[in-house]
Design a protein around this motif. Structure first.
Motif, short mmCIF file in Angstrom:
data_model
loop_
_atom_site.label_atom_id
_atom_site.label_comp_id
_atom_site.label_asym_id
_atom_site.label_seq_id
_atom_site.Cartn_x
_atom_site.Cartn_y
_atom_site.Cartn_z
N ASN A 1 53.30 41.84 46.22
CA ASN A 1 54.42 40.52 46.02
C ASN A 1 53.10 39.46 46.12
N THR A 2 52.41 39.27 47.08
CA THR A 2 51.66 38.36 47.23
C THR A 2 50.70 37.88 45.86
N PHE A 3 50.58 38.86 45.15
CA PHE A 3 49.52 38.86 44.01
C PHE A 3 50.38 38.57 42.65
N PHE A 4 51.18 39.48 42.60
CA PHE A 4 52.00 39.53 41.16
C PHE A 4 53.20 38.44 41.15
N LYS A 5 53.50 38.01 42.01
CA LYS A 5 54.55 36.91 42.11
C LYS A 5 53.74 35.26 42.09
N ASP A 6 52.47 35.30 42.19
CA ASP A 6 51.84 34.18 42.22
C ASP A 6 50.76 33.91 40.90
N PRO A 7 51.49 33.29 39.81
CA PRO A 7 50.50 32.79 38.77
C PRO A 7 49.12 32.51 38.87
N SER A 8 48.98 31.63 40.14
CA SER A 8 47.77 31.06 40.18
C SER A 8 46.64 32.06 40.74
N ALA A 9 47.33 33.01 41.57
CA ALA A 9 46.50 33.85 42.29
C ALA A 9 45.94 34.92 40.81
N MET A 10 46.72 35.31 40.20
CA MET A 10 46.42 36.26 38.99
C MET A 10 45.55 35.53 38.08
N GLU A 11 45.90 34.05 37.79
CA GLU A 11 44.66 33.26 37.12
C GLU A 11 43.24 33.26 37.70
N ASN A 12 43.21 32.91 39.31
CA ASN A 12 42.01 33.01 40.02
C ASN A 12 41.62 34.25 39.83
N ALA A 13 42.30 35.28 39.68
CA ALA A 13 41.55 36.72 39.91
C ALA A 13 41.00 37.09 38.50
N MET A 14 41.36 36.54 37.58
CA MET A 14 40.92 36.69 36.01
C MET A 14 39.41 36.07 36.17
N LYS B 1 34.87 42.13 39.52
CA LYS B 1 35.38 42.26 40.95
C LYS B 1 36.66 41.64 41.27
N GLY B 2 37.19 41.72 42.38
CA GLY B 2 38.47 40.96 42.81
C GLY B 2 39.55 41.76 42.57
N PRO B 3 40.87 41.15 42.69
CA PRO B 3 42.28 42.06 42.64
C PRO B 3 42.58 42.55 41.51
N TRP B 4 42.08 42.10 40.16
CA TRP B 4 42.12 43.01 39.18
C TRP B 4 41.06 44.05 38.81
N SER B 5 40.20 44.40 39.84
CA SER B 5 39.60 45.72 39.75
C SER B 5 40.12 46.53 41.21
N ARG B 6 41.31 46.14 41.63
CA ARG B 6 41.71 46.60 42.72
C ARG B 6 43.26 47.00 42.54
N HIS B 7 43.99 46.15 42.12
CA HIS B 7 45.53 46.60 42.06
C HIS B 7 45.57 47.51 40.70
N SER B 8 46.21 48.70 41.13
CA SER B 8 46.60 49.74 40.12
C SER B 8 45.55 50.34 39.40
N CYS B 9 44.15 50.20 40.29
CA CYS B 9 43.04 50.76 39.51
C CYS B 9 42.80 52.32 39.93
N GLN B 10 43.33 52.76 40.96
CA GLN B 10 43.12 54.16 41.59
C GLN B 10 44.39 54.76 41.82
N LEU B 11 44.74 55.69 41.43
CA LEU B 11 45.89 56.75 41.29
C LEU B 11 45.57 57.85 42.27
N GLY B 12 46.42 58.27 42.82
CA GLY B 12 46.54 59.59 43.31
C GLY B 12 47.07 60.57 42.25
N ILE B 13 46.46 61.67 42.33
CA ILE B 13 46.97 62.61 41.13
C ILE B 13 46.86 64.16 41.44
N GLY B 14 47.79 64.78 40.95
CA GLY B 14 47.56 66.22 41.36
C GLY B 14 48.33 67.22 40.38
N TRP B 15 47.76 68.51 40.08
CA TRP B 15 48.49 69.64 39.39
C TRP B 15 48.86 70.56 40.32
#
Length: 557
Positions: free
Chosen positions: A310-323, A331-345
């Motif tokens: 929430n602190t990231f995706f609800k803050d446009p300036s945080a996302m802009e700074n991360a870009m 590096k930074g939030p755009w290389s962390r958020h949603s970049c690693q999944l758990g997965i299994g078969w």
């Protein structure tokens, strides 16, 4: 070569770099897009919404899915769908490839040969920076490559609720896995990504520093193969003719390769005649046998203390700074958020005992019983808010997604026009087979049971998206209303043995189109076994295998 997706790029790169340096022409329908921001790792889930690089395909209304038309996105740029996919790099099961070899009677597709090609394609980074997290994956160096052009591995930074979710799922009874690319994908582990240092990896990476004997032409959709009698001599694109001195290789994918063939007079005669296309080679298998994975999700609101979304995706300036940070260093939030999944078969105790399983052909049952063949896949932390922004307003949630493996439904693609610029009609016939409906009920019920376990419930606040009950009727209706394609379309120009030529298969094990000289197909359309994975990896290794065949036949090494 037509066109430049993962298979096409592998073939073009491999042939052009061979010691005899043959002249290779790669023709791509889309543009070449080299903008760095198309490769932001954390935005891999939304790139498909860029209409400029997506064909924007949809299915015909699906009879067993309440008449819904389902997104059938395909990449429209050099690199193909690697420009818009979700960057999961999964090989599948060793039994998938051994079955492929058996089906086509050719050992070139056996796992030991396929694994060697996978290793040649990749540079794998298995580093896990936090020592407390090494328990989530334990890949062996001998199962991976270290000098290929595709840089793949685990994200260096994770969202903090990923370990919590993996732990809760294993406490609920799912087995641990060590490495889904070892040949045995069974168990919950970390997804291997086609991303490196915050940047998504695309098939175009294979073309970097290509030698000058490789020519690339973009913005040129191949509309038909040029034939002299029953010999391919070139291709036509928007009125331009490109002639081939040796061979034409189609790599336009499961949805478009059949179109090129049919508009060239190669395919089911009755369809061609209906649209006044002269029949050169009657091949009924072209356009038939469409297979695809489907998925369905459950979504739960979670304790906001488990994550910082929430602190990231609800803050446009945080996302802009991360870009800005990503632009500078990757590096930074755009290389962390949603970049690693758990997965299994996983294998199911319930599915093999279903009546719908027991009436499957004996050969199918035997295959589904093999030790490395799963019945379903689970991702515990799918980032729904990036994929479908309108679906989630509070980002402290988790989306648990289940995928049906080895679906038994078979669809088709078919002509709707004599105009080669018109797409085919795409009909995967989701849930048309009784096994698929029963298996989806079993999978969804298992997901609900996991999400009711105390280990998961302790951080769960409420249910956002789930069936109203766990009755068969409610579970099936939930699937009908919510299932989605995983964009793993396969099998519309199926590979087979020569004695199957035409009716059951369209190409032989050396990728040659039956009845036509100097014409091959190498993409997911030829793959005769629905591999248990996310199929970009299979597309790459299909191209690699075709390149190996061509280099042997023409003595290019």
């Amino acid at each position: 070569m037509a066109s430049g997706g993962p298979a096409g790029c592998v073939i073009a790169s491999s042939l052009s770099r061979s010691p005899k340096h043959p002249q290779v022409l790669l023709i791509e329908a889309g543009s070449r897009r080299d903008e760095k921001r198309l490769r932001v790792d954390g935005q891999r889930w939304s790139t498909y919404r860029n209409a400029a690089i997506n064909w924007g395909y949809i299915t015909v209304p699906q009879e067993h899915c309440n008449g819904r038309q389902i997104d059938y996105s395909r990449g429209k740029t050099l690199g193909g769908s690697t420009a818009i996919n979700f960057c999961i790099y999964a090989f599948g099961a060793r039994d998938d490839y051994n079955q492929w070899a058996a089906v086509v009677d050719d050992d070139i597709f056996k796992w030991n040969h396929i694994q060697a090609r996978f290793k040649n394609l990749e540079t794998f980074s298995g580093a896990i920076s936090d020592p407390a997290h090494v328990k989530y994956a334990s890949p062996r160096a001998e199962d991976h490559g270290s000098s290929g052009a595709l840089h793949v591995g685990y994200a260096p930074e994770w969202e903090k609720d990923l370990p919590l979710l993996i732990d809760s799922f294993t406490q609920a009874g799912l087995p641990h896995g060590s490495d889904h690319n070892s040949g045995d994908p069974i168990g919950l582990t970390l997804a291997i990504n086609t991303a490196h240092r915050g940047v998504r990896v695309m098939a175009t990476d294979l073309l970097e520093d290509a030698p000058d004997n490789l020519t690339i032409v973009t913005d040129s959709p191949v509309q038909r193969v040029l034939l002299q009698d029953k010999k391919a001599v070139g291709v036509e694109s928007l009125g331009r003719k490109f002639m081939a001195s040796k061979e034409v290789i189609l790599s336009a994918g499961t949805l478009d390769t059949p179109k090129v063939l049919m508009h060239s007079g190669i395919g089911p005669a009755e369809q061609l005649q209906r649209f006044q296309i002269p029949v050169i080679q009657h091949l009924p298998a072209v356009g038939q046998g469409l297979k695809d994975h489907l998925c369905v999700s459950l979504t739960y609101q979670r304790n906001p203390n488990t994550n910082d979304r929430n602190t990231f995706f609800k803050d446009p300036s945080a996302m802009e700074n991360a870009m800005s940070e990503w632009d500078e260093s990757g590096k930074g939030p755009w290389s962390r958020h949603s970049c690693q999944l758990g997965i299994g078969w996983f294998k199911s105790d319930i599915i093999p005992n279903m009546p719908e399983f027991k009436v499957l052909p004996a050969s199918v049952q035997e295959f589904l019983h093999r030790p490395t063949i799963p019945h379903y896949e689970i991702v515990p932390n799918f980032p729904l808010h990036i994929f479908m922004p309108e679906s989630v307003k509070d980002y402290s949630y988790t989306c648990v997604t289940g995928f049906l493996m080895n679906p038994q439904s078979r669809g088709e693609v078919r002509l709707q026009s004599s105009n080669p610029e018109e797409p085919l009609l795409f009909d995967p016939k989701f849930l048309s087979h009784p096994y698929d409906r029963a298996a989806c009920i079993a999978i969804l019920r298992h997901l609900l049971d996991i999400c009711k376990h105390p280990a998961f419930q302790k951080d769960t606040i409420s249910t956002l998206m789930a069936p109203p009950s766990d009755s068969d009727e409610d579970l099936l209706e939930y699937c009908r209303a919510n299932l989605f394609s995983v964009w793993h379309m396969t099998g519309t120009v199926k590979m087979g043995r020569p004695d199957e030529g035409g009716k059951e298969a369209a190409v032989d094990s050396r990728f040659r189109v039956f009845g036509i000289e100097n014409l091959r197909v190498a993409d997911m359309s030829v793959v005769p076994v629905m591999t248990n994975n996310h199929t970009q990896a299979t597309a790459y290794v299909t191209g690699s295998t075709c390149a190996e065949v061509l280099k042997m036949e023409y003595e290019l090494e």
